[in-house]
Design a protein around this motif. Structure first.
Motif, PDB file in Angstrom:
ATOM      1  N   LEU A  25       0.831  -1.206   0.000  1.00  0.00           N
ATOM      2  CA  LEU A  25       0.000   0.000   0.000  1.00  0.00           C
ATOM      3  C   LEU A  25       0.866   1.257   0.000  1.00  0.00           C
ATOM      4  O   LEU A  25       0.558   2.234  -0.696  1.00  0.00           O
ATOM      5  CB  LEU A  25      -0.921  -0.002   1.221  1.00  0.00           C
ATOM      6  N   SER A  26       1.945   1.224   0.772  1.00  0.00           N
ATOM      7  CA  SER A  26       2.846   2.373   0.821  1.00  0.00           C
ATOM      8  C   SER A  26       3.489   2.629  -0.544  1.00  0.00           C
ATOM      9  O   SER A  26       3.596   3.785  -0.990  1.00  0.00           O
ATOM     10  CB  SER A  26       3.919   2.134   1.882  1.00  0.00           C
ATOM     11  N   ASP A  27       3.886   1.555  -1.221  1.00  0.00           N
ATOM     12  CA  ASP A  27       4.509   1.715  -2.544  1.00  0.00           C
ATOM     13  C   ASP A  27       3.503   2.224  -3.568  1.00  0.00           C
ATOM     14  O   ASP A  27       3.853   3.018  -4.459  1.00  0.00           O
ATOM     15  CB  ASP A  27       5.101   0.388  -3.012  1.00  0.00           C
ATOM     16  N   VAL A  28       2.260   1.788  -3.468  1.00  0.00           N
ATOM     17  CA  VAL A  28       1.225   2.299  -4.380  1.00  0.00           C
ATOM     18  C   VAL A  28       1.008   3.782  -4.123  1.00  0.00           C
ATOM     19  O   VAL A  28       0.914   4.589  -5.062  1.00  0.00           O
ATOM     20  CB  VAL A  28      -0.101   1.520  -4.206  1.00  0.00           C
ATOM     21  N   GLN A  29       0.922   4.150  -2.858  1.00  0.00           N
ATOM     22  CA  GLN A  29       0.718   5.555  -2.504  1.00  0.00           C
ATOM     23  C   GLN A  29       1.873   6.421  -2.987  1.00  0.00           C
ATOM     24  O   GLN A  29       1.674   7.579  -3.408  1.00  0.00           O
ATOM     25  CB  GLN A  29       0.556   5.688  -0.990  1.00  0.00           C
ATOM     26  N   ASN A  30       3.089   5.861  -2.953  1.00  0.00           N
ATOM     27  CA  ASN A  30       4.269   6.593  -3.414  1.00  0.00           C
ATOM     28  C   ASN A  30       4.501   6.458  -4.913  1.00  0.00           C
ATOM     29  O   ASN A  30       5.534   6.902  -5.427  1.00  0.00           O
ATOM     30  CB  ASN A  30       5.505   6.105  -2.648  1.00  0.00           C
ATOM     31  N   ARG A  31       3.560   5.811  -5.585  1.00  0.00           N
ATOM     32  CA  ARG A  31       3.553   5.669  -7.044  1.00  0.00           C
ATOM     33  C   ARG A  31       4.764   4.904  -7.577  1.00  0.00           C
ATOM     34  O   ARG A  31       5.300   5.198  -8.655  1.00  0.00           O
ATOM     35  CB  ARG A  31       3.466   7.041  -7.748  1.00  0.00           C
ATOM     36  N   LEU A  32       5.202   3.884  -6.846  1.00  0.00           N
ATOM     37  CA  LEU A  32       6.266   3.015  -7.341  1.00  0.00           C
ATOM     38  C   LEU A  32       5.710   2.230  -8.525  1.00  0.00           C
ATOM     39  O   LEU A  32       4.695   1.535  -8.386  1.00  0.00           O
ATOM     40  CB  LEU A  32       6.722   2.074  -6.230  1.00  0.00           C
ATOM     41  N   PRO A  33       6.338   2.311  -9.702  1.00  0.00           N
ATOM     42  CA  PRO A  33       5.730   1.756 -10.926  1.00  0.00           C
ATOM     43  C   PRO A  33       5.318   0.290 -10.822  1.00  0.00           C
ATOM     44  O   PRO A  33       4.231  -0.072 -11.275  1.00  0.00           O
ATOM     45  CB  PRO A  33       6.833   1.953 -11.974  1.00  0.00           C
ATOM     46  N   SER A  34       6.147  -0.575 -10.260  1.00  0.00           N
ATOM     47  CA  SER A  34       5.802  -1.997 -10.206  1.00  0.00           C
ATOM     48  C   SER A  34       4.573  -2.232  -9.335  1.00  0.00           C
ATOM     49  O   SER A  34       3.685  -3.031  -9.671  1.00  0.00           O
ATOM     50  CB  SER A  34       6.992  -2.805  -9.682  1.00  0.00           C
ATOM     51  N   ALA A  35       4.489  -1.547  -8.197  1.00  0.00           N
ATOM     52  CA  ALA A  35       3.327  -1.694  -7.316  1.00  0.00           C
ATOM     53  C   ALA A  35       2.084  -1.111  -7.958  1.00  0.00           C
ATOM     54  O   ALA A  35       0.986  -1.691  -7.863  1.00  0.00           O
ATOM     55  CB  ALA A  35       3.597  -1.015  -5.971  1.00  0.00           C
ATOM     56  N   VAL A  36       2.223   0.018  -8.636  1.00  0.00           N
ATOM     57  CA  VAL A  36       1.080   0.640  -9.316  1.00  0.00           C
ATOM     58  C   VAL A  36       0.558  -0.259 -10.431  1.00  0.00           C
ATOM     59  O   VAL A  36      -0.653  -0.353 -10.660  1.00  0.00           O
ATOM     60  CB  VAL A  36       1.473   2.027  -9.867  1.00  0.00           C
TER      61      VAL A  36
END
Length: 410
Positions: free
Chosen positions: A294-305
């Motif tokens: 969730l943190s990586d999505v919120q920070n817009r990390l491409p792989s997580a997004v």
């Protein structure tokens, strides 16, 4: 000639009906004056007074001084208004959710206020049903003093399973259970003799989210629980729609035919296991968690997004297909995976807009307020609802009648 015994029995049932109606009114609307309660019961003041006296003697109802805003106090002359209200701590109910990765328990009082909650990690597939039940019962009772147990009026249990209305689990694929009477196992594991009801977790979630509201819950609402599995419950005009076999709303088994790769169902695409499997492939962490994702999505990390985008698209397809059948006007998301929705709400809406027929209206989507105790809370509410009915243990004439009620549950 009238049979005196039949007349007495009829009068007793009328009194019980009125007591149940009074408890329901005070639960639904909160504090009421004697006159207001009499009007809701459609009784004269004298008859209503007898009902109130009986409930007061049982410790379930009490008088309270009306709380007025300061301006109203100056505007109203005379004695303060006497209101009637439930006694919240007179009795309590327990709810349990046996999930795949956690066990949640909740205690609610007579007003359905949450008194306490417990959550602990749990590896469901590695533990047999008997051990799971023992562990869940211990967790539910761990913060309750022995002196308080006598005030417990029932235990509800929920789990991701195909089960009938009597609590018999036909199949729980994520837990590996088959043909087990979950309600009976819980009843046998308890140190107290109280009614026990069991329900599918999504159905319990739906019950808890709509039970006891002061406003009538009209329309059609789809409740979606997203954990390792994905379950759904449907409420139609405040009543649970179970379907012929208790499987209505199980949209996790919808086949998403245009998803890339091998044919998979919705649960396999938006459940926690799939999300974490994809995330682990690209995460730099040695043991990543859903919170990290969730943190990586919120920070817009491409792989997580990218993983979250696939999730949003699959969720949109599943919701559109379901709403074309049940024509829901509201969708409520719950379970741990629902925490992803606020981060991807715009993308879910975009996918829905792209695939939804323009002539079809679409339901609003909201989040559940109860968090991780949603299903456990609903399970407890089932017993509260039973208590506020003619099935209540209050009306049982001794152990024989209670035993008959429990046999009916079986």
């Amino acid at each position: 000639m009238n049979d005196p015994a039949l007349t007495a029995s009829s009068n007793r049932r009328i009194r019980q009906n009125n007591e149940v109606a009074a408890l329901r009114a005070l639960h639904q609307f909160g504090r009421l004056t004697r006159a207001e309660l009499a009007r809701k019961l459609r009784l004269n003041r004298s008859s209503s007074g007898h009902i109130i006296a009986s409930l007061t003697a049982d410790g379930l109802v009490r008088e309270a001084i009306e709380d007025l805003p300061e301006q109203a106090r100056y505007a109203r002359a005379g004695r303060p208004g006497i209101m009637l209200e439930l006694v919240p701590d007179a009795i309590f109910f327990l709810g349990v959710e046996i999930g795949v990765e956690h066990i949640s328990t909740v205690e609610i009082d007579l007003g359905t206020n949450i008194v306490s909650t417990n959550v602990e990690p749990f590896d469901g597939p590695s533990i047999n049903v008997e051990a799971a039940v023992d562990r869940a019962v211990r967790l539910a009772l761990q913060s309750i003093p022995l002196s308080k147990l006598e005030r417990c009026e029932g235990v509800g249990v929920s789990t991701p399973a195909q089960m009938d209305k009597n609590g018999f689990v036909h199949f729980a694929p994520l837990l590996g259970w088959r043909n087990v009477h979950l309600a009976k196992l819980v009843r046998d594991a308890l140190p107290i003799r109280v009614p026990v009801l069991a329900e599918n977790d999504a159905n319990a979630f739906a019950i808890g989210a709509t039970y006891g509201r002061s406003e009538v819950h009209s329309g059609v609402t789809l409740f979606l629980v997203m954990e390792s599995g994905v379950g759904g419950g449907i409420i139609v005009d405040s009543s649970l729609f179970r379907g012929a076999n208790g499987l209505a709303g199980e949209i996790g088994h919808l086949i998403i035919s245009d998803a890339p790769g091998p044919r998979r169902n919705l649960e396999q695409l938006i459940g926690l296991e799939n999300i974490m499997a994809d995330y682990r492939k690209t995460s730099a962490l040695s043991d990543p968690t859903f919170g990290n994702f969730l943190s990586d999505v919120q920070n817009r990390l491409p792989s997580a997004v990218s993983t979250a985008e696939d999730w949003a698209r699959a969720l949109a397809i599943g919701l559109v297909q379901t709403c074309r059948i049940i024509d829901a006007d509201k969708i409520v998301l719950g379970g741990s995976v629902a925490a992803l929705y606020p981060l991807m709400a715009a993308r879910v809406a975009a996918h829905i807009h792209a695939i939804q027929e323009s002539s079809f209206p679409f339901a609003s989507i909201t989040m559940n307020d109860e968090g991780t105790v949603g299903s456990a809370f609903g399970a407890a509410c089932m017993l509260h609802q039973r208590y506020l009915s003619l099935q209540s243990q209050r009306f049982a004439d001794g152990a024989a009648e209670l035993e008959g009620a429990e046999e009916d549950e079986d």
